[in-house]
Design a protein around this motif. Structure first.
Motif, PDB file in Angstrom:
ATOM      1  N   LEU A  14      33.060   8.793 -37.062  1.00  0.00           N
ATOM      2  CA  LEU A  14      33.636  10.074 -37.476  1.00  0.00           C
ATOM      3  C   LEU A  14      32.836  10.680 -38.626  1.00  0.00           C
ATOM      4  O   LEU A  14      32.621  11.897 -38.688  1.00  0.00           O
ATOM      5  CB  LEU A  14      35.098   9.889 -37.878  1.00  0.00           C
ATOM      6  N   GLN A  15      32.368   9.818 -39.519  1.00  0.00           N
ATOM      7  CA  GLN A  15      31.583  10.302 -40.660  1.00  0.00           C
ATOM      8  C   GLN A  15      30.265  10.891 -40.213  1.00  0.00           C
ATOM      9  O   GLN A  15      29.909  12.020 -40.586  1.00  0.00           O
ATOM     10  CB  GLN A  15      31.331   9.147 -41.638  1.00  0.00           C
ATOM     11  N   ILE A  16      29.503  10.163 -39.392  1.00  0.00           N
ATOM     12  CA  ILE A  16      28.179  10.655 -39.035  1.00  0.00           C
ATOM     13  C   ILE A  16      28.251  11.842 -38.071  1.00  0.00           C
ATOM     14  O   ILE A  16      27.299  12.631 -37.979  1.00  0.00           O
ATOM     15  CB  ILE A  16      27.281   9.542 -38.455  1.00  0.00           C
ATOM     16  N   VAL A  64      38.450   8.187 -32.282  1.00  0.00           N
ATOM     17  CA  VAL A  64      37.424   7.482 -31.516  1.00  0.00           C
ATOM     18  C   VAL A  64      38.098   6.569 -30.509  1.00  0.00           C
ATOM     19  O   VAL A  64      39.053   5.855 -30.854  1.00  0.00           O
ATOM     20  CB  VAL A  64      36.503   6.654 -32.443  1.00  0.00           C
ATOM     21  N   PHE A  65      37.605   6.591 -29.268  1.00  0.00           N
ATOM     22  CA  PHE A  65      37.972   5.583 -28.267  1.00  0.00           C
ATOM     23  C   PHE A  65      36.730   4.769 -27.975  1.00  0.00           C
ATOM     24  O   PHE A  65      35.687   5.322 -27.610  1.00  0.00           O
ATOM     25  CB  PHE A  65      38.480   6.240 -26.981  1.00  0.00           C
ATOM     26  N   LEU A  66      36.806   3.455 -28.153  1.00  0.00           N
ATOM     27  CA  LEU A  66      35.657   2.582 -27.968  1.00  0.00           C
ATOM     28  C   LEU A  66      35.725   1.885 -26.617  1.00  0.00           C
ATOM     29  O   LEU A  66      36.755   1.312 -26.249  1.00  0.00           O
ATOM     30  CB  LEU A  66      35.576   1.558 -29.093  1.00  0.00           C
ATOM     31  N   LEU A  83      34.014   7.523 -27.089  1.00  0.00           N
ATOM     32  CA  LEU A  83      34.347   8.944 -27.038  1.00  0.00           C
ATOM     33  C   LEU A  83      34.847   9.342 -28.409  1.00  0.00           C
ATOM     34  O   LEU A  83      35.788   8.729 -28.942  1.00  0.00           O
ATOM     35  CB  LEU A  83      35.432   9.202 -25.989  1.00  0.00           C
ATOM     36  N   ILE A  84      34.206  10.344 -29.000  1.00  0.00           N
ATOM     37  CA  ILE A  84      34.634  10.884 -30.292  1.00  0.00           C
ATOM     38  C   ILE A  84      35.300  12.221 -30.020  1.00  0.00           C
ATOM     39  O   ILE A  84      34.699  13.107 -29.404  1.00  0.00           O
ATOM     40  CB  ILE A  84      33.437  11.067 -31.239  1.00  0.00           C
ATOM     41  N   THR A  85      36.534  12.378 -30.464  1.00  0.00           N
ATOM     42  CA  THR A  85      37.254  13.642 -30.289  1.00  0.00           C
ATOM     43  C   THR A  85      37.386  14.326 -31.643  1.00  0.00           C
ATOM     44  O   THR A  85      37.605  13.672 -32.668  1.00  0.00           O
ATOM     45  CB  THR A  85      38.638  13.401 -29.683  1.00  0.00           C
ATOM     46  N   PHE A  86      37.286  15.656 -31.640  1.00  0.00           N
ATOM     47  CA  PHE A  86      37.204  16.432 -32.870  1.00  0.00           C
ATOM     48  C   PHE A  86      38.496  17.217 -33.089  1.00  0.00           C
ATOM     49  O   PHE A  86      38.844  18.104 -32.301  1.00  0.00           O
ATOM     50  CB  PHE A  86      36.019  17.398 -32.804  1.00  0.00           C
TER      51      PHE A  86
END
Length: 394
Positions: free
Chosen positions: A89-91, A100-102, A257-260
């Protein structure tokens, strides 16, 4: 080695054909086959081995974690899983309320993105001609290559493709019925095709106007490959979701998956998705070591500088078969004026270099981010003689 390849053919399903080499080990940017031959690895496991082979930081992190806990299932969580989600989330410069879903691979990350899009209540997904998003059936529906798709049709309905990089075509295709637009910032499998940062800027404007999710596939381009943490960051946009895999684990299988923002992150709720192995302590500890090392060794800047060095060095050859190098950072294609990519890759392998003939007239390079300019120069110096040695396929 021939006896091992015979055993390979007798025991594995032949989806990859017969590989040319049996590799035994690697160190840094080099690998060795079982006959003792050394090769400069300019493919990096197809943009996976971000730190090369046997990097001490990754080996140490994996060894330590393996002694403590490898797998605990997602009935529980672990410190590395939480820390990795926070770092991603930081980067990604994700706002408060993002998530985040890993998972275990890029294709799994795409599958999660497809399910995310369905939760909007809309069915239509738009991808691009030339796209490659994976081999599982949902990801395959987004992938455009007919040879990959046709043996398994009918695939998931509601998916259409538009010309890549064509803003007008994208604008005409996206409506208030479109759940998501899924785009790669640079198309790797299509031959490292870069539409430029303005394409994603336009895609963000188009999708925002219709309430459509903009999902950026950073499976190949992410984690420093293009000189940014994520290639979309060169466009100055905020997507709705990003898929990531490959370089994140440095060779350990992982995807995400990174969700914003809270509205998008809230689309998937408890029980609507899951994974047994995803986010396990071993993979997440390895990924944290990769991210730490990229920072500590300045590999984002190095990817940019080394990529420019490579492109300039190849241009300086002024060889009649070569076109200008495409791509960003250390995701590059060497376009060729003749359809000799496969023959060139074979000749390069005989000379001790591993490259990828991604298209009949293009060689893809995605070396470890730790590759040195001297190592790249070794390949460039050999390239003219390699090109002169190959003939067009008959």
């Amino acid at each position: 080695m021939s006896e091992l390849l015979d055993r390979y053919q007798r025991s594995l399903i032949g989806v990859f054909g017969t590989p040319p080499l049996v590799l035994s080990h690697g160190e840094g940017c080099y690998v060795w086959d079982t006959d003792g031959n050394r090769y400069l690895d300019l493919v990096g496991g197809i943009a996976v081995n971000a730190l090369g082979h046997g990097h001490p930081a990754l080996v140490s992190a994996l060894s330590k974690q393996a002694a403590e806990a490898i797998h605990i299932s997602n009935l529980f969580t672990s410190v590395p899983q939480i820390e990795l989600a926070e770092r991603l989330l930081q980067i990604a410069d994700a706002p408060q309320g993002s998530g985040v879903f890993l998972a275990n691979s890029g294709a799994e990350a795409i599958e999660a993105a497809v399910k995310l899009s369905r939760r909007t209540g809309r069915q239509e997904i738009i991808a691009a001609d030339g796209a490659f998003h994976g081999r599982t059936t949902g990801a395959l529906a987004l992938t455009s290559k007919a040879a990959y798709r046709e043996p398994f049709e009918p695939l998931m309905p509601g998916v259409s493709h538009v010309p890549y990089g064509d803003v007008d075509a994208l604008r005409a295709a996206v409506t208030t019925e479109t759940a998501a637009v899924v785009l790669e910032p640079v198309q790797g499998e299509a031959g490292v095709v870069d539409p430029g940062p303005a394409y994603l800027t336009a895609a963000r404007e188009i999708t925002s106007a219709t309430g459509t999710l903009l999902i950026i596939d950073e499976i190949q381009t992410g984690i420093g490959r293009t000189g940014e943490w994520f290639a979309f960051q060169a466009s100055g946009i905020r997507p709705d979701a990003v898929t990531v895999a490959k370089g994140l684990g440095g060779g350990v299988p992982i995807g995400g998956l990174i969700t914003f923002g809270p509205e998008v992150s809230g689309l998937l709720t408890a029980g609507q998705h899951g994974t047994t192995f995803g986010g396990n302590p071993l993979a997440t500890a390895g990924a944290l070591a990769v991210l730490d090392t990229i920072v500590q060794e300045g590999l984002l800047a190095h990817a940019t500088e080394a990529g420019h060095h490579l492109a300039d060095a190849i241009a300086a050859l002024e060889h009649p078969v070569l076109e200008p190098v495409r791509g960003r950072g250390l995701l590059r294609a060497i376009p060729l004026r003749r359809p000799v990519a496969s023959a060139l890759a074979a000749a390069a392998r005989e000379a001790g270099f591993i490259v990828n003939p991604v298209a009949p007239q293009a060689i893809r390079l995605a070396p470890p981010l730790v590759v040195t300019t001297d190592q790249l120069d070794d390949f460039v110096s050999a390239l003219p003689d390699l090109l002169d040695s190959v003939k067009d396929p008959s």
